[in-house]
Design a protein around this motif. Structure first.
Motif, PDB file in Angstrom:
ATOM      1  N   GLU A   7       0.839  -1.207   0.000  1.00  0.00           N
ATOM      2  CA  GLU A   7       0.000   0.000   0.000  1.00  0.00           C
ATOM      3  C   GLU A   7       0.869   1.250   0.000  1.00  0.00           C
ATOM      4  N   ASP A  46       2.266   1.942  -3.421  1.00  0.00           N
ATOM      5  CA  ASP A  46       1.213   2.470  -4.294  1.00  0.00           C
ATOM      6  C   ASP A  46       0.935   3.941  -3.995  1.00  0.00           C
ATOM      7  N   THR A  97       1.566   7.197  -6.421  1.00  0.00           N
ATOM      8  CA  THR A  97       0.499   8.141  -6.745  1.00  0.00           C
ATOM      9  C   THR A  97       0.912   9.565  -6.376  1.00  0.00           C
TER      10      THR A  97
END
Length: 114
Positions: free
Chosen positions: A84, A87, A91
């Motif tokens: 997570e 990610d 982003t």
């Protein structure tokens, strides 16, 4: 989630290296910085400080570099595991680099990056 500043910096560097060449090849006079949290106490994942390409007129040599700041505590608080975290860092990098290219939050939202 917990992670040392050194490990987090390595993770950010790894994710930056994974970005497409056409996204990072145009980056000029910009540095990437990891900080624990914003001085003003805002809850941010990242921040672009500088002049977007679309706002540069006589931009040239001798200018201080623009900065993309990635905030460690916000990322660690929002993520349950390293997958997570990677990610979210990815982003955030895309989001802040987009600001360098002159893409605003509204456009990023339309593209699914905000």
């Amino acid at each position: 989630m917990e992670m040392s500043i050194e490990s987090f910096e390595e993770l950010v560097t790894d994710e930056l290296d994974k970005l497409p060449d056409d996204m990072v090849d145009g980056l000029e006079n910009i540095i990437f910085v990891v900080e624990d949290r914003p001085e003003n106490g805002e809850d941010l994942f990242g921040l672009y400080e500088g002049f977007a390409l679309t706002e540069r007129g006589q931009y040239g040599m001798g200018e201080l570099p623009d900065r993309i700041i990635i905030y460690r505590h916000a990322h660690l608080a929002a993520c349950a595991d390293e997958g997570e975290l990677r990610d979210e860092v990815h982003t955030t990098l895309v989001h802040e680099i987009a600001h360098f290219y002159g893409i605003d939050d509204e456009q990023l939202h339309e593209l699914g990056w905000a």
